[in-house]
Design a protein around this motif. Structure first.
Motif, short mmCIF file in Angstrom:
data_model
loop_
_atom_site.label_atom_id
_atom_site.label_comp_id
_atom_site.label_asym_id
_atom_site.label_seq_id
_atom_site.Cartn_x
_atom_site.Cartn_y
_atom_site.Cartn_z
N ALA A 208 -1.78 -2.87 13.47
CA ALA A 208 -1.89 -1.41 13.48
C ALA A 208 -2.10 -0.88 12.06
CB ALA A 208 -0.65 -0.78 14.10
N LEU A 209 -1.36 -1.42 11.10
CA LEU A 209 -1.49 -0.96 9.72
C LEU A 209 -2.86 -1.29 9.15
CD1 LEU A 209 2.05 -1.86 8.32
CD2 LEU A 209 1.16 0.42 8.85
N SER A 210 -3.41 -2.44 9.54
CA SER A 210 -4.76 -2.80 9.10
C SER A 210 -5.78 -1.81 9.64
CB SER A 210 -5.09 -4.22 9.56
OG SER A 210 -6.40 -4.58 9.18
N ARG A 211 -5.60 -1.42 10.89
CA ARG A 211 -6.50 -0.43 11.51
C ARG A 211 -6.37 0.93 10.82
NH1 ARG A 211 -6.09 0.89 17.98
NH2 ARG A 211 -7.56 2.64 18.06
N LEU A 212 -5.14 1.31 10.51
CA LEU A 212 -4.90 2.59 9.84
C LEU A 212 -5.41 2.57 8.40
CD1 LEU A 212 -1.35 3.14 11.30
CD2 LEU A 212 -3.29 4.68 11.67
N THR B 145 -1.36 -2.43 -1.12
CA THR B 145 -1.38 -2.81 -2.53
C THR B 145 -0.93 -4.25 -2.67
OG1 THR B 145 -0.80 -0.53 -3.13
CG2 THR B 145 -0.54 -2.21 -4.84
N HIS B 146 -1.67 -5.03 -3.43
CA HIS B 146 -1.36 -6.45 -3.62
C HIS B 146 0.05 -6.63 -4.20
CE1 HIS B 146 -2.09 -10.68 -4.17
NE2 HIS B 146 -1.87 -10.60 -5.48
N ASN B 147 0.81 -7.51 -3.59
CA ASN B 147 2.19 -7.83 -4.00
C ASN B 147 3.16 -6.67 -3.83
OD1 ASN B 147 1.58 -10.48 -4.72
ND2 ASN B 147 1.06 -9.92 -6.82
N VAL B 148 2.73 -5.62 -3.20
CA VAL B 148 3.62 -4.47 -2.96
C VAL B 148 3.76 -4.21 -1.47
CG1 VAL B 148 3.95 -1.99 -3.30
CG2 VAL B 148 3.09 -3.41 -5.18
N SER C 140 2.38 8.97 0.70
CA SER C 140 2.65 8.12 -0.48
C SER C 140 3.93 7.30 -0.38
CB SER C 140 2.67 8.96 -1.77
OG SER C 140 1.43 9.63 -1.95
N SER C 141 4.67 7.40 0.73
CA SER C 141 5.92 6.64 0.85
C SER C 141 5.64 5.20 1.30
CB SER C 141 6.87 7.32 1.85
OG SER C 141 6.31 7.30 3.15
N SER D 178 1.72 1.45 2.11
CA SER D 178 2.32 2.77 1.92
C SER D 178 1.42 3.80 2.60
CB SER D 178 2.48 3.10 0.44
OG SER D 178 1.22 3.10 -0.21
N ALA D 179 1.99 4.95 2.93
CA ALA D 179 1.19 6.03 3.51
C ALA D 179 0.25 6.57 2.44
CB ALA D 179 2.10 7.13 4.02
N ALA D 180 -0.98 6.84 2.83
CA ALA D 180 -1.94 7.39 1.88
C ALA D 180 -1.51 8.79 1.44
CB ALA D 180 -3.32 7.46 2.51
#
Length: 239
Positions: free
Chosen positions: A67-71, A80-83, A45-46, A86-88
């Motif tokens: 990489a983040l898109s793959r994850l 999150t839009h405009n944010v 969640s971070s 974050s880690a799930a």
């Protein structure tokens, strides 16, 4: 500007040369961020700061974003839009039990079907995966743990693909169960026990014994459930 003039300007230093990305950079970046998530060095969640990751790894933002898109597709990060990213959050006890209930319904049957139709080449491929899992912990325990999780997922995916029922494979593979389970906590015993249980499955496949494969898979899933259950121990018996 003609191609000839472009070449002249490049030679004179007037136009920057376009550098090629080193082969394998994207995979290296992906594996690094995955290891950070699996080892909980990036806490559930971070927020994930792309600029910080790029500076730490000495790369541009492009492979970080890839990489983040793959994850994100694997459910390990959330955008999150405009944010930003974050880690799930980790799966909760209810989700944990639902995943294992689903596995017990489908995977023993898949293993039994695979045993009846598996080829010598496919048996060898599964054995090779088990050997790679056994050697994944030589250095950097945290990074090795994430590599083990990926190999474990591949091992189970292969069995599901071979069972001859595409719906069983699709139902389980898109959940990325193994990555979420191994992310619950870091525990070296999880890897050594899983390897022994994979070897038992491999023996059943060598014998083409469907019932033995069914029992081996059922036992593997039940023992895996016990190993990861410790994550929720503090929640008591009514989790």
């Amino acid at each position: 500007m003609t191609e000839a003039l472009k070449r002249q300007n490049v030679t004179r230093g007037l136009v920057p040369r376009r550098l090629k990305r080193p082969a394998g950079l994207g995979e290296t970046v992906y594996e690094h961020i995955l290891a950070e998530l699996m080892s909980l060095r990036i806490a559930p969640s971070s927020r994930i700061n792309i600029d910080t990751l790029a500076r730490e790894m000495g790369v541009s933002q492009t492979p970080i974003r890839e990489a983040l898109s793959r994850l994100e597709e694997q459910g390990l990060v959330v955008k999150t839009h405009n944010v930003g990213y974050s880690a799930a959050p980790q799966i909760d006890a209810v989700r944990f039990n639902e995943l294992y209930d689903l596995r017990l319904l489908l995977e023993p049957e898949a293993a039994a079907r695979t045993a009846a139709r598996i080829s010598d080449a496919e048996i060898k491929a599964l054995a090779d995966l088990t050997r790679r899992m056994n050697g994944s912990g030589a250095n950097d325990a945290r990074g090795s743990y994430s590599r083990f999780a990926m190999l474990d997922a591949e091992f189970h995916d292969r069995i599901l693909k071979l069972c001859g029922n595409s719906l069983i494979y699709e139902a389980l593979s898109r959940l990325h169960i193994h990555l979420h389970l191994f992310r619950l906590h870091f525990h070296a015993k999880v890897t050594s026990c899983a390897i022994r249980e994979h070897e038992a499955l491999g023996a059943a496949f060598v014998e083409r014994d469907s019932e033995k494969a069914r029992r081996a898979m059922k036992r593997h899933i039940e023992l895996s459930r016990e190993r990861f259950m410790v994550t929720f121990a503090d929640l008591g018996p009514n989790m």
